[in-house]
Design a protein around this motif. Structure first.
Motif, short mmCIF file in Angstrom:
data_model
loop_
_atom_site.label_atom_id
_atom_site.label_comp_id
_atom_site.label_asym_id
_atom_site.label_seq_id
_atom_site.Cartn_x
_atom_site.Cartn_y
_atom_site.Cartn_z
N PRO A 158 0.84 -1.20 0.00
CA PRO A 158 0.00 0.00 0.00
C PRO A 158 0.87 1.24 0.00
O PRO A 158 1.96 1.25 0.58
CB PRO A 158 -0.79 -0.13 1.30
CG PRO A 158 0.10 -0.93 2.20
CD PRO A 158 0.88 -1.85 1.33
N LEU A 190 -3.46 -8.36 -5.76
CA LEU A 190 -3.91 -7.96 -4.43
C LEU A 190 -4.53 -9.14 -3.69
O LEU A 190 -4.31 -9.33 -2.49
CB LEU A 190 -4.91 -6.80 -4.52
CG LEU A 190 -5.39 -6.25 -3.18
CD1 LEU A 190 -4.24 -5.66 -2.38
CD2 LEU A 190 -6.49 -5.21 -3.38
N TYR A 213 -9.56 -2.96 -0.88
CA TYR A 213 -8.59 -3.07 0.22
C TYR A 213 -8.73 -4.44 0.87
O TYR A 213 -9.82 -5.00 0.95
CB TYR A 213 -8.76 -1.95 1.25
CG TYR A 213 -10.07 -1.94 2.02
CD1 TYR A 213 -10.15 -2.46 3.31
CD2 TYR A 213 -11.22 -1.37 1.46
CE1 TYR A 213 -11.35 -2.42 4.02
CE2 TYR A 213 -12.41 -1.33 2.16
CZ TYR A 213 -12.47 -1.87 3.45
OH TYR A 213 -13.65 -1.84 4.15
N PHE A 247 -2.50 0.79 -4.31
CA PHE A 247 -1.82 -0.48 -4.08
C PHE A 247 -0.88 -0.70 -5.26
O PHE A 247 -1.30 -0.78 -6.41
CB PHE A 247 -2.83 -1.64 -3.96
CG PHE A 247 -3.54 -1.65 -2.64
CD1 PHE A 247 -2.90 -2.11 -1.50
CD2 PHE A 247 -4.83 -1.17 -2.54
CE1 PHE A 247 -3.55 -2.10 -0.27
CE2 PHE A 247 -5.49 -1.16 -1.31
CZ PHE A 247 -4.84 -1.63 -0.17
#
Length: 384
Positions: A158, A190, A213, A247
């Protein structure tokens, strides 16, 4: 007689190896014909995997009828497919004539492993090479296509800049990652990082324009405690008006990150000069993450990085080094005049020497062989 092309894509997971070694390691894929003469293709699922700086074969084979078709009339075209369903030309060949496009010039060539082979080799793979490729084989009016996914080994991290969190639109997030030797991460990257333990409670841009996230430990301050662990998804957001963190993804380093040993702490300006004096530059955030993840850099000393943040990498957690999980600790963006920290420097490799071993520059002219390891710690990032 009409022309039939069947593309055979061998999307196998292979490491970055010299081309001759890679051939010997591939699985045999059978091509069978039924009673009608039609071709049935059997392929193995998966993807090809390498790292930045490596070489990789994008496998593609074809079978055509009649067999007597003139090879000089076969057109082979490779393109890269973007998420917006746009196509970037990579390579085209018609008989003996070949052309390579854009950033692939000087890095892409046909493998030429025999009749029916349309595979290409990409050398010196870059972060931007990651993605999905289309192999198209054409003879006059008949054609067929297949796809290969190129994946990279690396690390997702991040990122937010000195100005604070939730300050980046999509294009600024792209630039921020590039400035830190990285690219915007994809959703598969991710998701893999989340499976490896990445837990981060701030939403960030991904390369497809979505905002997501990863949460490994659900809690009320991070989308409610009773929600399951997973990668939370805000969907596709307005790339100009909305602002989030980023990210980023990076891969192998063509060099070495190290903590510069000094007798006293330095401010940011002194840190920059110290690295230059040592024949290096101040390391970028992506370079520190790659050194932690891939080169297993472990140092319990906080140091300046190129973006004026203070961080340090921990592979083996201990009580006085920021908590029980491995990760890159982030102490924020202090005043650049503070003389409270050391500095992490980055030195690029020289050219490959005999035998393919890599050396790094030393001010006194000495060389040190780089060591790597296949052991990868859990991808957890902590802020303390």
């Amino acid at each position: 007689m009409s022309f039939m092309v069947i593309i055979l894509i061998c999307t196998l997971s292979v490491s970055a190896l010299p081309a001759d070694i890679g051939k010997g390691r591939r699985k045999v894929v059978h091509v069978l014909e039924d009673d009608t003469g039609a071709v049935i293709v059997q392929t193995a699922p998966g993807k090809v995997v390498t790292h930045r700086g490596g070489s990789i074969t994008l496998p593609c084979r074809y079978h055509h009828e009649p067999e007597s078709t003139d090879p000089s009339r076969i057109r082979i075209k490779w393109t890269k497919v973007t998420d917006a369903l746009q196509f970037e030309d990579v390579f085209v060949a018609l008989g003996r004539q070949q052309r390579v496009f854009g950033s692939y010039r000087g890095r892409v060539s046909l493998e030429q492993a025999g009749p029916g082979d349309a595979s290409v080799i990409i050398h010196n793979v870059t972060l931007e090479d990651y993605g999905r490729y289309e192999c198209e084989v054409t003879n006059d009016m008949e054609d067929d296509t297949g796809f290969v996914n190129l994946d990279l080994e690396g690390v997702v991290f991040p990122y937010y800049p000195r100005v604070g969190r939730y300050k980046l639109n999509y294009h600024q997030a792209e630039d921020a990652c590039k400035q830190q030797d990285a690219i915007l991460a994809s959703h598969p990257q991710l998701h893999k990082a989340w499976l490896e333990g990445l837990d981060w409670c701030n939403a960030g841009w991904l390369e497809d324009g979505s905002v997501q996230y990863p949460v490994s430990h659900p809690r009320d301050e991070c989308g409610r405690k009773d929600n399951p662990a997973g990668v939370r998804n805000y969907g596709y957001r307005h790339k100009e008006d909305e602002r989030y963190d980023a990210f980023c993804f990076t891969s192998n380093l063509n060099g070495k990150v190290y903590f510069l040993k000094r007798f006293k702490k330095v401010n940011y300006a002194e840190a920059v000069k110290a690295c230059v004096h040592d024949g290096s530059v101040v390391a970028k955030v992506g370079q520190l993450y790659a050194a932690w993840k891939i080169q297993l850099l472990d140092r319990c000393e906080a140091g300046w990085l190129e973006d004026a943040s203070i961080r340090y990498p921990i592979v083996n957690p201990r009580s006085r080094c920021g908590g029980p999980q491995p990760g890159v600790r982030h102490l924020g963006f202090p005043d650049k005049k503070f003389r409270l920290y050391g500095v992490y420097c980055f030195r690029k490799n020289d050219e490959e020497g005999a035998g393919g071993s890599l050396t790094t520059r030393r001010p006194a002219g000495n060389t040190t062989r780089m060591k790597t390891s296949n052991s990868i710690p859990m991808n957890a990032t902590k802020v303390i």
